[in-house]
Design a protein around this motif. Structure first.
Motif, PDB file in Angstrom:
ATOM      1  N   GLY A  17       0.979  -1.108  -0.022  1.00 15.46           N
ATOM      2  CA  GLY A  17      -0.184  -0.074  -0.070  1.00 15.46           C
ATOM      3  C   GLY A  17       0.846   1.347  -0.055  1.00 15.46           C
ATOM      4  N   LEU A  18       2.019   1.261   0.846  1.00  8.78           N
ATOM      5  CA  LEU A  18       2.649   2.455   0.657  1.00  8.78           C
ATOM      6  C   LEU A  18       3.406   2.508  -0.515  1.00  8.78           C
ATOM      7  CD1 LEU A  18       3.939   4.551   2.905  1.00  8.78           C
ATOM      8  CD2 LEU A  18       5.841   2.909   3.439  1.00  8.78           C
ATOM      9  N   ALA A  19       3.877   1.645  -1.206  1.00 11.88           N
ATOM     10  CA  ALA A  19       4.772   1.628  -2.520  1.00 11.88           C
ATOM     11  C   ALA A  19       3.370   2.324  -3.559  1.00 11.88           C
ATOM     12  CB  ALA A  19       4.893   0.380  -2.854  1.00 11.88           C
ATOM     13  N   LEU A  20       2.160   1.948  -3.394  1.00 10.29           N
ATOM     14  CA  LEU A  20       1.141   2.427  -4.359  1.00 10.29           C
ATOM     15  C   LEU A  20       0.863   4.020  -4.094  1.00 10.29           C
ATOM     16  CD1 LEU A  20      -1.609  -0.634  -4.466  1.00 10.29           C
ATOM     17  CD2 LEU A  20      -0.237   0.526  -6.438  1.00 10.29           C
ATOM     18  N   LEU A  21       1.194   4.193  -2.633  1.00 16.06           N
ATOM     19  CA  LEU A  21       0.801   5.584  -2.353  1.00 16.06           C
ATOM     20  C   LEU A  21       1.925   6.511  -2.660  1.00 16.06           C
ATOM     21  CD1 LEU A  21      -0.942   7.611  -0.959  1.00 16.06           C
ATOM     22  CD2 LEU A  21       0.049   6.928   1.222  1.00 16.06           C
ATOM     23  N   ASP A  22       3.288   5.839  -2.634  1.00 16.45           N
ATOM     24  CA  ASP A  22       4.524   6.848  -3.086  1.00 16.45           C
ATOM     25  C   ASP A  22       4.409   6.692  -4.531  1.00 16.45           C
ATOM     26  OD1 ASP A  22       5.534   7.030  -0.630  1.00 16.45           O
ATOM     27  OD2 ASP A  22       6.777   4.980  -0.693  1.00 16.45           O
ATOM     28  N   SER A  23       3.920   5.947  -5.384  1.00 18.78           N
ATOM     29  CA  SER A  23       3.535   6.447  -6.692  1.00 18.78           C
ATOM     30  C   SER A  23       2.555   7.278  -7.155  1.00 18.78           C
ATOM     31  CB  SER A  23       3.210   5.027  -7.265  1.00 18.78           C
ATOM     32  OG  SER A  23       2.971   5.079  -8.699  1.00 18.78           O
ATOM     33  N   SER A  24       1.421   7.269  -6.341  1.00 21.18           N
ATOM     34  CA  SER A  24       0.661   8.420  -6.603  1.00 21.18           C
ATOM     35  C   SER A  24       1.320   9.756  -6.085  1.00 21.18           C
ATOM     36  CB  SER A  24      -0.444   8.247  -5.514  1.00 21.18           C
ATOM     37  OG  SER A  24      -1.253   7.228  -5.823  1.00 21.18           O
ATOM     38  N   ILE A  25       2.188  10.050  -5.194  1.00 26.85           N
ATOM     39  CA  ILE A  25       2.877  11.019  -4.770  1.00 26.85           C
ATOM     40  C   ILE A  25       3.613  11.479  -5.903  1.00 26.85           C
ATOM     41  CG2 ILE A  25       4.655  12.021  -3.257  1.00 26.85           C
ATOM     42  CD1 ILE A  25       3.438  10.250  -1.037  1.00 26.85           C
ATOM     43  N   ALA A  26       4.410  10.525  -6.785  1.00 21.81           N
ATOM     44  CA  ALA A  26       5.240  11.308  -7.875  1.00 21.81           C
ATOM     45  C   ALA A  26       4.373  11.277  -8.775  1.00 21.81           C
ATOM     46  CB  ALA A  26       6.098   9.510  -7.823  1.00 21.81           C
ATOM     47  N   ASP A  27       3.436  10.751  -9.271  1.00 23.85           N
ATOM     48  CA  ASP A  27       2.427  11.319 -10.103  1.00 23.85           C
ATOM     49  C   ASP A  27       1.912  12.706  -9.951  1.00 23.85           C
ATOM     50  OD1 ASP A  27       2.734   9.080 -11.557  1.00 23.85           O
ATOM     51  OD2 ASP A  27       0.755   8.038 -10.941  1.00 23.85           O
ATOM     52  N   ALA A  28       1.260  12.989  -8.454  1.00 23.12           N
ATOM     53  CA  ALA A  28       0.878  14.227  -8.169  1.00 23.12           C
ATOM     54  C   ALA A  28       1.850  15.227  -8.274  1.00 23.12           C
ATOM     55  CB  ALA A  28       0.307  14.131  -6.731  1.00 23.12           C
TER      56      ALA A  28
END
Length: 171
Positions: A17-28
């Motif tokens: 979940g944290l990895a997915l959230l970190d990916s969202s942060i990079a996209d944002a």
């Protein structure tokens, strides 16, 4: 990805979940308004990190979030309340209940209408009850540990760490 992150974490896959959230942060971060969006997402990392026992990383995520959000007028009151809640979670995890009480009172005030004297049942009020119990103020804590915590536990995907804190505070 952000929503998938929360689903994965709720199913016990916190690292994924944290990895997915970190990916969202990079996209944002890449888009317009990226500082505010990525700042808010950085704050949302905190419950994940606390569940993994990474208090220092959670503290760094809070500093990053607060720096990115700054004083931007585009950051809503509910989002500012969320950031205060995440900061209070760090305070609770580190044993600083009085500071958590202050941050959670701020979070509650940001989610209430001006002049509203009734505490809305929700996560900020619930965690305020947890913080008050830990601060040795059980009479103030008790009503907040009832309806607000019941409302939190009944909605969506409650965080297992928060559920454990609620159970401990009710004892």
């Amino acid at each position: 990805e952000r929503n998938l992150a929360f689903i994965a974490a709720s199913r016990g896959h916190v690292v994924d979940g944290l990895a997915l959230l970190d990916s969202s942060i990079a996209d944002a971060s890449a888009g317009p308004g990226g500082a505010e969006r990525s700042g808010y997402l950085a704050a949302q990392r905190i419950p994940f990190l606390l569940r993994l026992g990474h208090l220092s990383d959670a503290t760094r995520s809070l500093a990053e979030a607060e720096q990115r959000l700054g004083t931007s007028s585009s950051v809503t009151r509910p989002h500012r309340a969320d950031v205060n809640r995440y900061a209070a979670m760090i305070d609770l995890a580190s044993g600083d209940a009085p500071r958590a009480v202050d941050r959670l009172r701020t979070a509650v005030s940001l989610t209430e209408s001006p002049g509203d004297t009734v505490v809305k049942p929700g996560i900020n009020s619930c965690l305020l009850g947890v913080a008050l119990a830990r601060a040795g103020r059980p009479e103030e804590a008790r009503p907040l540990l009832e309806a607000p915590c019941a409302a939190y536990a009944a909605r969506g995907l409650p965080d297992s760490l928060i559920l454990r804190w609620i159970a401990d505070a009710r004892r």
